[in-house]
Design an enzyme around this catalytic site. Structure first.
Site, PDB file in Angstrom:
ATOM      1  N   ASP A 440       6.198  -8.372  -1.940  1.00 40.40           N
ATOM      2  CA  ASP A 440       6.143  -6.989  -1.461  1.00 40.40           C
ATOM      3  C   ASP A 440       4.694  -6.696  -1.058  1.00 40.40           C
ATOM      4  O   ASP A 440       3.800  -6.633  -1.912  1.00 40.40           O
ATOM      5  CB  ASP A 440       6.607  -6.068  -2.609  1.00 40.40           C
ATOM      6  CG  ASP A 440       6.698  -4.603  -2.194  1.00 40.40           C
ATOM      7  OD1 ASP A 440       6.025  -4.212  -1.221  1.00 40.40           O
ATOM      8  OD2 ASP A 440       7.433  -3.859  -2.872  1.00 40.40           O
ATOM      9  N   HIS A 441       4.494  -6.503   0.216  1.00 42.06           N
ATOM     10  CA  HIS A 441       3.119  -6.361   0.723  1.00 42.06           C
ATOM     11  C   HIS A 441       2.471  -5.041   0.288  1.00 42.06           C
ATOM     12  O   HIS A 441       1.263  -4.861   0.430  1.00 42.06           O
ATOM     13  CB  HIS A 441       3.132  -6.472   2.248  1.00 42.06           C
ATOM     14  CG  HIS A 441       1.850  -7.019   2.813  1.00 42.06           C
ATOM     15  ND1 HIS A 441       0.705  -7.153   2.079  1.00 42.06           N
ATOM     16  CD2 HIS A 441       1.543  -7.474   4.047  1.00 42.06           C
ATOM     17  CE1 HIS A 441      -0.258  -7.646   2.832  1.00 42.06           C
ATOM     18  NE2 HIS A 441       0.221  -7.856   4.039  1.00 42.06           N
TER      19      HIS A 441
END
Ligand code: CAO
Length: 468
Positions: A440-441
């Protein structure tokens, strides 16, 4: 019976404006100040209100007519109605004038409502005396403006158009705007089906219906175009089967995770030649203990080692999106393919277990999952997930994060590859395991993503490190 002819009131600079919508029919009862019709100039639309409550007995206008202040609008039966609008009508009544009325019109026919006729609050051209009723200026689009404010200080009706569809003003009458506002409909997203693409009340109703029928993803504002409904039978024979309960549940979750977490997938390869040799050398001993020692069990240990080194991978975003919840426990889930669909059993406290214990639990949980006997709590509390397709095939894939976890590791089929040896003299056959790490950036930067897979490479290439 008290029939009054209602005329178009002072509408400021609006002259010869087109009637674009009639909002009442003959026989309708209207309340004082409710909209009768909408007129439109080049620049704006404006609703014309009823001066009194009453029953419409005749319409004097039709859509497309050009009207100005003083044009007849309709005949209103006001018998028994007392509520007049707050405006300043000059009344020509077809019934005997009310007893309280004072004369202002010609020939005793004109009736001014008390306190208004001599001092109309909205100066402007009045209808010729004796020709009808001038109603108060339109209450829309500036309904809140007190009567004493001079017209030049009132909001420009054009301002009522301040909703934009693709950079162009959305085209709708004030009544429709009000209707849309009440329902929370966004006019800039509605396509008008009226003349000159004007948005009609029906368009707003249709839009609301469509929005309500959309699945949750769209309901939370993704604004996706609905998928077309296709009749596949038109193109050949088909067979329709219901989705399993697990597929329906996991499908909805996967969809949500895919659209809510910005995914990045980092690919890498780990040299597992020595690890695989070691695993094979231990198979008999493991079998004696009733364990099938799988590669996945080693991967679990390696992952926990990497999670310890990079704690932001062992975390979840707090619901407020402002904090990161770092976990001090190491529960690792693994995707398990079952005839009913995908389930993710969770091995608890992987850091406290040895590879044999982990391998045993992997086998037990996989069997329970495939027999549909897995308990709900065995699928809860995971910190990180491994999805192994290595036993099946493939070179790489992009696994979907099992939110609220922030990363997932995909394993593809290990393959023998020629690798330039450390001495830099020759190629050597090495067993290379493809790694696909989705993260998850919002939580993990690209650099940490690459560091995490590099760490895994290191752990897996030298099995002794897993003991440290
Ligand atoms: N490369 C090459 N071979 C591999 C391998 C890899 N990465 N991983 C496993 N294998 C081999 C094993 O060595 C084993 O071979 P043998 O039968 O000759 O010993 C065979 O594949 C089967 O492996 P396994 O029984 O050890 O099972 P596993 O540990 O690989 O996997 C499980 C267990 C539950 C993960 C698996 O059965 C499964 O369900 N995988 C599907 C997961 C899935 O659907 N993921 C997609 C999710 S979408 O994000």
């Amino acid at each position: 019976m008290s029939i009054k002819e209602i005329l178009v009131p002072d509408i400021g600079s609006f002259k010869d404006v087109e009637v674009i919508e009639i909002l009442v029919n003959v026989g309708d009862s209207v309340a004082a100040d409710s909209s009768i019709m909408t007129v439109e100039s080049d620049k704006a639309a404006m609703d014309i209100p009823a001066p009194f409550a009453g029953k419409v007995t005749e319409l004097k206008i039709k859509v497309g007519d050009k009207v100005s202040a003083g044009s007849p609008m309709l005949m209103l039966d006001t018998s028994g109605e007392v509520a007049a609008s707050s405006g300043a009508p000059v009344v020509k009544s077809f019934s005997p004038p009310p007893s309280h009325a004072g004369g202002s019109g010609a020939g005793g026919e004109g009736v001014s409502m008390p306190g208004h006729a001599s001092n109309p609050p909205h100066p402007g051209p009045l209808p010729p005396a004796g020709e009808g009723v001038s109603v108060p200026p339109p209450t829309h689009p500036a309904p809140e403006v007190p009567a004493h404010i001079p017209p030049k200080h009132r909001p420009d009706p054009v301002a009522a158009h301040a909703e934009f569809a693709g950079g162009k003003p959305a085209h709708a009458s004030p009544a429709v705007r009000r209707f849309a506002r009440e329902l929370g409909a966004d006019l800039s997203r509605i396509k008008g089906s009226g003349p000159r693409s004007r948005i009609l009340k029906e368009d707003v109703q249709e839009w609301i219906k469509t929005e309500l029928a959309k699945p949750t993803g769209e309901a939370i504002g993704l604004g996706l175009t609905p998928a077309p409904v296709i009749d596949f039978a038109k193109f050949g024979e088909i067979d329709t089967q219901p989705l399993s309960r697990i597929k329906k549940l996991s499908g909805a979750n996967l969809h949500r995770n895919w659209v809510t977490a910005p995914h990045v997938t980092q690919f890498d390869e780990a040299d597992i030649t020595d690890l695989e040799d070691f695993r094979k050398s231990m198979l008999d001993e493991a079998a004696k203990r009733g364990v099938k020692l799988t590669l996945l069990a080693f991967l679990m240990k390696a992952v926990v080692n990497a999670l310890r080194t990079y704690p932001s991978f062992n975390a979840s975003l707090a619901p407020d999106g402002e904090n990161l919840v770092l976990k001090k426990y190491f529960h690792v889930g693994f995707a398990c393919d079952t005839p009913d669909g995908l389930v993710v059993p969770v091995i608890r406290d992987v850091n406290k277990k040895d590879v044999m214990d982990i391998a045993r639990e992997l086998a037990e949980f996989s069997e329970l999952a495939r027999e549909r006997k897995l308990k709900v709590d065995a699928m809860q509390g995971g910190c990180f997930t491994i999805s192994s397709l290595g036993g099946i095939g493939g070179t790489a894939f992009t696994p979907i994060i099992n939110c609220p976890e922030v990363a997932i590791l995909g394993l593809s089929r290990a393959d023998w590859k020629p690798v330039w040896n450390k001495a830099g003299k020759t190629f050597e056959p090495r067993l290379m395991l493809p790694l696909s790490l989705s993260y998850d950036h919002r939580v993990i930067d690209g650099a940490d993503g690459a560091r995490f897979t590099s760490h895994l490479r290191l752990m897996l290439s030298d099995v002794r490190r897993l003991l440290l």
